[in-house]
Write an enzyme that holds these catalytic residues in place. Structure first.
Site, short mmCIF file in Angstrom:
data_model
loop_
_atom_site.label_atom_id
_atom_site.label_comp_id
_atom_site.label_asym_id
_atom_site.label_seq_id
_atom_site.Cartn_x
_atom_site.Cartn_y
_atom_site.Cartn_z
CB CYS A 2 2.11 10.61 1.65
SG CYS A 2 0.51 11.37 1.41
CG HIS B 35 7.38 7.67 5.50
ND1 HIS B 35 7.23 7.16 4.24
CD2 HIS B 35 6.18 7.52 6.11
CE1 HIS B 35 5.98 6.74 4.07
NE2 HIS B 35 5.31 6.95 5.20
CG HIS C 286 3.56 4.74 9.23
ND1 HIS C 286 2.97 3.69 8.55
CD2 HIS C 286 3.84 5.66 8.27
CE1 HIS C 286 2.90 3.97 7.26
NE2 HIS C 286 3.43 5.17 7.07
CG ASN D 146 6.67 3.20 4.81
OD1 ASN D 146 6.23 3.24 3.67
ND2 ASN D 146 5.97 3.58 5.85
NE ARG E 208 -1.10 2.47 2.98
CZ ARG E 208 -0.51 3.54 3.50
NH1 ARG E 208 -0.37 4.64 2.79
NH2 ARG E 208 -0.05 3.52 4.74
CG ASP E 209 3.30 4.34 3.00
OD1 ASP E 209 3.71 5.09 2.10
OD2 ASP E 209 3.21 4.69 4.18
#
Ligand code: HMG
Ligand code: MG
Length: 300
Positions: free
Chosen positions: A240, A209, A207, A249, A15-16
């Site tokens: 993002c 990055h 989370h 990430n 996803r990310d």
């Protein structure tokens, strides 16, 4: 420092990791990659995003991916959901968990989901209630906890206010996002110190990055403070699209290398993870930021 005996790594690469990529990874390759990730020992995979495909074209095939993967027992297959329409699509594709998201800073919330923070609350409340009624677990994200690409520093009061609202809605876990990879260990200590007066460490995930190379240092401080769940992305993919300058990430295999070497249990197999990282690196067609992936390939 206090080290935990075990840590949960939540893989968010599908996803990310993919949402910010210019290359559209073919649906069958996404499915093959997620199936590989299912065999690594990870217990939680965020597989896609049921947002507006015009906003995130890289994940326009969310339903096909969620329906096409092989589900392994004991793994939670999660997906990002912004609103009721996204939840309906996610339920139809039978994901196990909905991940709702919003920002602690007004401008990022607006740019990312086209709404003010106050308008977002009732939308997410409805999503969380409907997801719980459908028997799904719900995870929440707060973005820009450590800094906003548009507004700079973010008030801790605002982080607490948004986090409170998400927990009141019924989320089971809150992931605190360093969306643009700007956090430093001292700041993590300060912010977590305040949040842990209010929230149980077992209900918080971090989370990070790794835009500026501080993610592992931030994770060390977080572990020392009792956090045992971290999001990470194979290859160090990620970012993002609505946060200028945001890059990947923390790489799952870099985090795993550190935890393995420290004797902290994760249940994840490094060789299998590196193999999944090599697979997606080849599909994306560029060298990914992960350190362990490059060590590994230069030794071959
Ligand atoms: P909007 O345009 O304000 O939506 O977008 P709307 O409700 O006004 O509807 C407009 C159109 O979008 C309509 O279609 C809807 O059907 C459609 P039209 O009638 O024009 O043809 N639509 C949808 N289609 C499919 N699925 C949906 C959906 N919702 C509306 N779910 C919206 C609002 C939230 C949808 C949009 O802004 C959006 O998709 N944003 C997503 C942005 C995003 O995915 N960002 C990256 C993820 S967040 C992140 O990376 C941070 C995180 O990793 C943590 C961290 O690092 O901090 C989680
Ligand atoms: Mg993120």
């Amino acid at each position: 420092m206090n080290w935990p005996a075990s840590v949960t790594i939540k893989e968010v690469g599908p996803r990310d990791g993919l949402q910010n990529e210019k290359v559209f990874v073919a649906t069958e390759d996404k499915i093959a990659w997620i199936n590989q990730l299912s065999g690594t020992g990870m217990k939680s995979l965020e597989i896609t995003s049921f947002v507006n495909p015009r906003w995130i074209p890289a994940l326009a095939d969310a339903a096909e991916v969620a329906k096409g993967i092989k589900r392994m027992p004991g793994i939670t297959y999660s997906a990002l959901v912004p609103n009721r329409q996204g939840l309906e699509r996610a339920l139809e594709a039978n994901v196990d968990e909905a991940a709702v998201f919003m920002s602690a800073s007004e401008t990022h919330n607006q740019r990312n989901i086209n709404k003010s923070i106050s308008i977002t609350f009732p939308i997410l409340r409805e999503v969380v209630q409907a997801a719980l009624s459908a028997g799904k677990s719900v995870r929440g994200y707060v973005s820009t906890v450590f800094g906003c690409p548009y507004e700079g520093p973010v008030s801790i009061d605002e982080v607490i206010r948004v986090s409170d609202k998400l927990f009141e809605m019924g989320i089971s876990e809150l992931s605190l996002g360093d969306t643009i990879g700007i956090a430093n260990p001292k700041q993590v200590q300060d912010i977590l110190g305040m949040l842990l007066k209010r929230f149980d460490a077992k209900k918080l995930a971090l989370h990070f990055h790794d835009t500026r190379g501080t993610a592992l240092a931030n994770i060390l401080v977080s572990m020392d403070m009792g956090i045992t769940t971290f999001d990470a992305s194979v290859g160090g993919l990620g970012g993002c699209p609505y946060a200028p300058g945001a890059s990947g990430n923390v790489a799952s295999e870099d985090l795993l290398f550190m935890l393995d070497a420290m004797g902290i249990q994760t249940g994840v197999n490094q060789e299998k993870l590196l193999s999944a990282a090599r697979f997606i690196q080849e599909k994306i067609g560029r060298t990914l930021p992960s350190r362990n992936l490059q060590v590994d390939s230069s030794n071959e």
